[in-house]
Design an enzyme around this catalytic site. Structure first.
Site, mmCIF file in Angstrom:
data_model
loop_
_atom_site.group_PDB
_atom_site.id
_atom_site.type_symbol
_atom_site.label_atom_id
_atom_site.label_comp_id
_atom_site.label_asym_id
_atom_site.label_seq_id
_atom_site.Cartn_x
_atom_site.Cartn_y
_atom_site.Cartn_z
ATOM 1 N N GLY A 1 37.700 76.263 34.807
ATOM 2 C CA GLY A 1 38.790 75.512 34.565
ATOM 3 C C GLY A 1 39.196 74.583 35.838
ATOM 4 O O GLY A 1 38.338 74.431 36.703
ATOM 5 N N GLN A 2 40.033 73.437 35.592
ATOM 6 C CA GLN A 2 40.097 72.397 36.519
ATOM 7 C C GLN A 2 41.458 72.093 36.675
ATOM 8 O O GLN A 2 42.348 72.095 35.769
ATOM 9 C CB GLN A 2 39.321 71.336 35.995
ATOM 10 C CG GLN A 2 39.396 70.018 36.621
ATOM 11 C CD GLN A 2 38.332 68.853 36.243
ATOM 12 O OE1 GLN A 2 37.823 69.166 35.373
ATOM 13 N NE2 GLN A 2 38.232 67.971 37.279
ATOM 14 N N GLY A 3 41.793 71.476 37.783
ATOM 15 C CA GLY A 3 43.121 71.081 38.017
ATOM 16 C C GLY A 3 43.127 70.069 39.012
ATOM 17 O O GLY A 3 42.097 69.561 39.500
ATOM 18 N N GLY A 4 44.322 69.561 39.693
ATOM 19 C CA GLY A 4 44.438 68.398 40.629
ATOM 20 C C GLY A 4 43.866 68.906 42.067
ATOM 21 O O GLY A 4 43.245 68.157 42.708
ATOM 22 N N PHE A 5 43.618 70.123 42.382
ATOM 23 C CA PHE A 5 43.320 70.472 43.405
ATOM 24 C C PHE A 5 41.758 71.212 43.637
ATOM 25 O O PHE A 5 41.439 71.575 44.755
ATOM 26 C CB PHE A 5 44.037 71.448 44.392
ATOM 27 C CG PHE A 5 45.682 70.788 44.078
ATOM 28 C CD1 PHE A 5 45.822 69.777 45.344
ATOM 29 C CD2 PHE A 5 46.533 70.901 43.133
ATOM 30 C CE1 PHE A 5 47.312 69.068 45.188
ATOM 31 C CE2 PHE A 5 47.756 70.141 43.321
ATOM 32 C CZ PHE A 5 48.214 69.452 43.944
ATOM 33 N N VAL B 1 37.226 75.605 39.362
ATOM 34 C CA VAL B 1 36.899 77.114 39.375
ATOM 35 C C VAL B 1 35.723 77.418 38.400
ATOM 36 O O VAL B 1 35.468 76.672 37.164
ATOM 37 C CB VAL B 1 37.968 78.029 38.781
ATOM 38 C CG1 VAL B 1 37.533 79.471 38.608
ATOM 39 C CG2 VAL B 1 38.980 77.987 39.874
ATOM 40 N N LYS C 1 36.343 78.837 43.694
ATOM 41 C CA LYS C 1 37.225 77.644 43.414
ATOM 42 C C LYS C 1 36.843 77.018 44.562
ATOM 43 O O LYS C 1 36.859 77.013 45.661
ATOM 44 C CB LYS C 1 38.711 78.141 43.846
ATOM 45 C CG LYS C 1 39.648 77.106 43.867
ATOM 46 C CD LYS C 1 40.844 77.634 44.022
ATOM 47 C CE LYS C 1 41.945 76.386 43.988
ATOM 48 N NZ LYS C 1 43.456 76.794 43.872
ATOM 49 N N ASP D 1 54.799 79.377 39.572
ATOM 50 C CA ASP D 1 54.157 78.844 38.255
ATOM 51 C C ASP D 1 53.890 80.091 37.359
ATOM 52 O O ASP D 1 52.600 80.177 36.803
ATOM 53 C CB ASP D 1 52.969 78.123 38.627
ATOM 54 C CG ASP D 1 52.664 76.932 37.566
ATOM 55 O OD1 ASP D 1 53.542 77.204 36.641
ATOM 56 O OD2 ASP D 1 51.488 76.573 37.502
#
Ligand SMILES: *[C@@H]1O[C@H](CO)[C@@H](O)[C@H](O)[C@H]1NC(C)=O
Ligand SMILES: *[C@@H]1O[C@H](CO)[C@@H](O)[C@H](O)[C@H]1NC(C)=O
Ligand SMILES: *[C@@H]1O[C@H](CO)[C@@H](O)[C@H](O)[C@H]1NC(C)=O
Ligand SMILES: *[C@@H]1O[C@H](CO)[C@@H](O)[C@H](O)[C@H]1NC(C)=O
Ligand SMILES: *[C@@H]1O[C@H](CO)[C@@H](O)[C@H](O)[C@H]1NC(C)=O
Ligand SMILES: *[C@@H]1O[C@H](CO)[C@@H](O)[C@H](O)[C@H]1NC(C)=O
Ligand SMILES: *[C@@H]1O[C@H](CO)[C@@H](O)[C@H](O)[C@H]1NC(C)=O
Ligand SMILES: *[C@@H]1O[C@H](CO)[C@@H](O)[C@H](O)[C@H]1NC(C)=O
Length: 695
Positions: free
Chosen positions: A363-367, A370, A385, A482
């Site tokens: 997965g991926q996000g702004g910070f 993983v 991560k 969240d």
């Protein structure tokens, strides 16, 4: 530590500006004109703003007029309230000189009402009214029904005509279940006991009455017809016979131009006073000057548009200012952290993840991103991560997450295995969750087998127990901020593990803005309404997210996709409407093919609604939730109508210490989770220590 945001600047100015803008259209009121009638099959606060005058604390919510406040929030004090709602335009009800009127206008009203007791005995009543103006008398609560008060009761200068639906017996009343014709007074000129007709105005379940009030100006006769309905949409025809007939010369009572509407009150006993549909036809008498209407519309509509644009602009502007005011923290001494878990070698993690190969990405996000990894030495799968923002921010992100997660130990949290800080890389190593995240199992297409009922119940219980640990058991209170299906991981036995996997970790929330929220309706379904006002996360806002998760799990629907009239409706509103109609089990995921425990499903759905209460203080806390799920405590009583969100929220104003000064959520991760925990100081916690489960 992540950045903390400055408190909302100049909020009183902001609020008053906003209020002024929002009420501008109301100030520009319409002048009286003749009209033939109107029809409301449903009510909506914004679409009906130009046609209805809502006198607080009355309000429009959940497709209904709520003539007295519709929240079961004790803080709001439902007792001793009265309210009124009018059709904005007046009607000419008689013609000719007052002493010798030449013609009385006939009119027909038909409406659907629902009166729901909050206290064990209901009180006080609801009335259809014809009034000379759109005011609400002061102190008109209790037996005064929003009609009159101690000074004005019985005074002919009230010019008030009403048909009351009375649920509380005053000494002048025949009983606590009657209708009455009221002329300038709550002492009715004529009453009819409803028990004689087999009607109970306010039983302890959702019941609807369809009422017809017909006035024949030629015969000077008023008739009331009434029938009970199973649902809010009328299905039965008007009965053949009226239950009340009264001779009445309207010109002796009401002013020439009068307003139609509803009034209601509560006393020490309380009830919801709802109107769900309302049609009127009024015989047209010779015309007056309708110019006022044109002016009113010309001013009202642009003013409303301006108000909305202004509010949006101010919101974005304030948001920018708050973000600009944040200041970064500096990386502390990593190894001095108490109980810091194992340190991993960078080269081992690099090898485990195939040099952070795209194919191993979870997965991926702004910070951060993983990756799945296999540690050769232990032959164990891990999730790694890698923090990916610029160096300074990544240090903040990394340290903030580590300091919180590091010491949390709970079987429903994804366990942290260790960390690595080498070669300028910041990495956290988590246990790998073989079954991925919950959303992959409940929103899946027909090709994938959906989760069975017992798994679903177990998952909800697991999340509840994790949340209870964070909120109430762990020595430093932590907010998840969240909660959503994509943030709940499933281990090999399908046990829920709350955690950080898809991984956008938004400790300083730079990824989140209100503008972004609007574009992502899905996120909105998880965010408590008060957060949109305060920008602050609280335990109650976590509970709200939990409520959304419960409904998702039971219904197999995302929080915003259930098609409504317009093809878009929040899941919670849909479930609430099924609850109102006594059909809540129809909300259960049909992919289960009826293979579920009825009592458990009912319990989860009602708990989901209770957690979705628009008023933060009304949501159950985690000790209560855990007890409810174990079946040792009954589900809180959920009102048939979703109560309206009321701002300002009393609890937030009086217990400000119980909030963290951060925005509540992140919508940053399209792929999965954002574990965004925060500390809550212990001192501010007293409310939870002595609160008992709701009943
Ligand atoms: C009131 O609102 C409903 C729901 O949006 C709308 O369908 C209806 O036309 C409105 N009626 C009036 C008279 O404003
Ligand atoms: C409501 O009004 C009655 C009569 O004035 C008063 O006795 C009672 O204390 C009031 N209750 C509340 C909750 O204010
Ligand atoms: C009211 O309803 C009655 C019976 O349905 C009808 O005869 C009458 O014309 C109606 N009056 C108005 C003003 O709509
Ligand atoms: C209002 O009129 C419409 C159209 O005739 C009808 O479908 C609806 O049931 C009426 N509503 C009430 C409350 O009488
Ligand atoms: C009754 O209402 C009128 C009008 O709002 C107000 O002037 C008066 O003071 C009220 N009487 C009481 C007892 O509150
Ligand atoms: C009725 O109300 C009017 C206007 O408020 C007032 O002047 C009058 O004195 C009242 N009459 C009585 C009998 O209280
Ligand atoms: C009924 O209404 C009239 C006004 O039309 C009023 O004068 C009279 O006192 C009322 N009767 C009762 C018993 O309240
Ligand atoms: C509607 O209510 C009646 C009693 O008034 C009852 O006999 C009937 O079964 C109900 N129908 C439904 C569909 O609930």
């Amino acid at each position: 530590m992540g950045r903390t945001l400055a408190p909302l600047p100049a909020s009183p100015t902001f609020l008053s500006l906003l209020l002024l803008l929002l009420f501008l259209p109301l100030i520009c009121q319409l002048q009286p004109v003749e009209a033939l009638g109107f029809q409301f099959n449903t009510f909506d606060p914004s679409s009906n703003q130009s046609t209805l005058s809502v006198i607080p604390p009355a309000l429009i919510s959940n497709n209904a007029l709520q003539i007295t406040p519709d929240s079961a929030n004790v803080n709001l004090n439902l007792k001793n309230q009265s309210g009124r709602i009018f059709y904005k335009q007046s009607f000419k009800l008689w013609d000719g000189p007052p002493e010798a009127p030449t013609k009385l206008a006939s009119f027909n009203a038909s409406f659907v009402i629902n009166i729901f007791p909050i206290t064990s005995t209901p009180g006080e009543g609801l009335a259809f009214i014809v009034a000379p103006d759109q005011n609400l008398p002061a102190a008109s609560f209790g037996g005064y029904l929003g009609l009159t008060n101690a000074t004005s009761n019985g005074n002919a200068s009230n010019h008030l005509l009403a048909v009351e639906f009375d649920t509380f017996k005053q000494d002048y009343d025949p009983d606590a279940n009657h209708i009455g014709l009221d002329i300038n007074s709550v002492r009715s000129n004529q009453t009819v006991s409803l028990a004689d007709h087999g009607f109970d105005l306010a039983p302890n379940r959702a019941i609807y009455f369809h009422v017809w009030i017909e006035y024949d100006g030629g015969r000077k006769l008023l008739e009331v017809y009434m029938i009970n309905e199973n649902g809010s949409t009328p299905t039965k025809p008007k009965p053949a016979f009226p239950i009340m007939t009264a001779s009445l010369d309207t010109s002796k009572v009401v002013t020439q131009n009068s307003y139609f509407g509803f009034a209601a009150s509560t006393g020490d006993n309380t009830e919801l006073n709802c109107v769900l549909g309302w049609n009127m036809t009024v015989e047209e008498l010779p015309k007056g000057t309708p110019a006022g209407l044109v002016i009113g519309l010309a001013v009202g509509i642009p003013a409303a548009a301006l108000a909305l644009a202004g509010a949006a602009f101010l919101g974005v502007w304030l948001w920018r200012r708050r973000v600009a005011a944040s200041d970064p923290n500096i990386l502390g001494t990593l190894k001095s952290l108490p109980g810091t878990p194992r340190e991993f070698k960078f080269k081992d993690l690099k090898r485990a993840t195939g040099n952070f190969d795209e194919r191993n990405k979870l997965g991926q996000g702004g910070f951060g991103v993983v990756y799945k990894g296999v540690l050769a030495a232990e032959n164990g799968q891990v999730a790694v991560k890698k923090f990916s923002r610029d160096e300074l921010k990544s240090k903040d992100d990394f340290l903030a997450e580590l300091t919180i997660i590091n010491r949390l130990r709970h079987r429903h949290l994804v366990p942290l295995l260790g960390w690595c800080h080498q070669n300028g890389m910041l990495l956290l190593v988590y246990d790998f969750m073989p079954n991925g995240s919950l959303d992959g199992h409940i929103f899946c297409g027909p090709e994938k087998q959906t989760l069975g009922w017992s798994h679903r119940y177990k998952i909800v219980s697991g999340v509840a127990s994790a949340l209870h640990y964070l909120h109430d058991e762990y020595d430093q209170k932590v907010l998840h901020r969240d909660l959503k299906a994509s943030n709940i991981m499933l281990d090999s036995n399908f046990n829920a593990r709350l955690g950080d996997f898809g991984l956008a970790r938004a400790i300083d929330n730079e990824k989140t803005s209100y503008a972004e929220l609007e574009g992502v309706p899905g996120t909105v379904g998880y965010i408590a309404p008060e957060c949109l006002h305060t920008g602050k996360a609280t335990r109650e806002s976590d509970i709200f997210g939990f409520g959304a998760v419960i409904l998702e799990v039971v219904c197999g629907q995302r929080p915003w996709t259930k098609g409504g009239y317009s093809g878009f409706q929040f899941l919670v509103d849909w479930v609430w409407s099924l609850h109102r109609d006594g059909r809540i089990l129809e909300a259960v995921d049909e992919r289960l093919g009826g293979d579920y425990e009825v009592e458990e499903a009912r319990r989860l759905l009602l708990l989901g609604l209770a957690c979705s209460h628009p008023i933060a203080a009304e949501r159950p806390n985690t000790p209560a939730i855990v007890q409810i799920l174990s079946g040792s405590v009954d589900v809180p009583r959920v009102p048939p109508f979703k109560p309206a969100f009321v701002w300002p929220s009393v609890s937030l104003l009086t217990e400000d210490g119980d909030t963290t000064d951060v925005t509540p959520m992140t919508s940053s991760s399209r792929f999965g989770s954002g574990w965004t925990p925060r500390f809550v100081s212990k001192e501010s916690d007293s409310r939870y220590n002595n609160s008992s489960p709701p009943v």
